[in-house]
Design an enzyme around this catalytic site. Structure first.
Site, short mmCIF file in Angstrom:
data_model
loop_
_atom_site.label_atom_id
_atom_site.label_comp_id
_atom_site.label_asym_id
_atom_site.label_seq_id
_atom_site.Cartn_x
_atom_site.Cartn_y
_atom_site.Cartn_z
N GLU A 53 5.77 0.19 0.53
CA GLU A 53 5.08 0.85 -0.57
C GLU A 53 5.46 2.33 -0.65
O GLU A 53 6.05 2.88 0.30
CB GLU A 53 3.56 0.68 -0.37
N HIS B 168 1.04 -8.36 -1.93
CA HIS B 168 0.36 -8.75 -0.69
C HIS B 168 -1.12 -9.06 -0.92
O HIS B 168 -1.72 -8.67 -1.93
CB HIS B 168 0.49 -7.64 0.35
#
Length: 240
Positions: A84, A11
């Site tokens: 995550e 990201h």
């Protein structure tokens, strides 16, 4: 068996990356620099045909996926198993505090990350199993297609041990990657071929997040890497 191509992408820069706080499942916003990074990434990938785009549910990943998806007419598929690592008690802690508050755990994180478990959170091996399961399911579901996966740095690092055919104990040999770094994998005959690893050359020096951060310089020094600004770990020409 037909070839499946996977673009595995980190990201864009989020607040935790900029202010150096541990944001695993903490859902922080993309920074202004991150928005520019995502724009550069989208420009880089504009001529790559994607059949499907997958994203972690966290804002920093989904925003990045949205920029890639613009003008493509593709729905972004959210997968919770691409999130995550759950940092437990580390969540939203300043990185500088961690070795003081959690000296044993932090030493494992640095030196033997394959053994690390977040206090009241997820272990690295649990993350690895989750990442591999998600990757295998996505590949199986999209045989013969070109797939984009937008996810997170620690997850990518763990997953690359599987993609490279390493034992998980070799996790510390996998380098960290900058925001919007690109990895390209070809999957055929039940084998992964890593064509590109950690390519963030589209950012240039001015948009890099980690190039001038002290922890990155120390990370390179400990591994005997002399270059001040590594932006391609591995690259084969004419891959796009």
């Amino acid at each position: 068996m037909s070839k499946t191509t996977i673009y595995l992408i980190r990201h864009a820069e989020a607040e935790g990356n900029f202010i150096r706080r541990f944001h695993g499942i903490t859902d922080s916003d993309v920074t202004e620099k991150g928005k520019l990074q995502a724009q550069k990434l989208a420009e880089r990938l504009k001529n790559v045909h994607f059949d499907v785009i997958y994203s972690s549910p966290l804002k920093r990943a989904f925003y990045t996926a949205q920029q890639i998806a613009k003008g493509r007419g593709i729905e972004i598929i959210i997968r919770a198993d691409l999130v995550e690592i759950n940092g437990g008690d580390w969540e939203d802690r300043c990185w500088d505090e961690l070795p003081i508050l959690y000296p044993k755990e932090y030493e494992l994180w640095e030196k033997r990350p394959h053994e690390h478990c977040m206090p009241n959170g997820e272990s690295m091996y649990e993350l690895y199993l989750r990442a591999v399961s998600a990757f295998e399911d996505i590949v199986k579901t999209n045989s013969g297609k070109c797939v984009c996966i937008v996810t997170h740095g620690t997850l990518i690092r763990a997953l690359l041990t599987y993609i490279k055919g390493y034992e998980f104990e070799r996790l510390n040999e996998i380098l960290w990657q900058d925001n919007t770094a690109i990895n390209i994998i070809e999957y055929k005959d039940s084998r992964c071929n890593l064509l590109v690893e950690g390519d963030w050359s589209h950012l240039g020096e001015e948009l890099s997040t980690i190039a001038y951060q002290d922890w990155w310089q120390q990370f390179l020094k400990e591994r005997g890497i002399r270059e001040q600004n590594i932006n391609i770990i591995e690259r084969r020409e004419n891959y796009e």
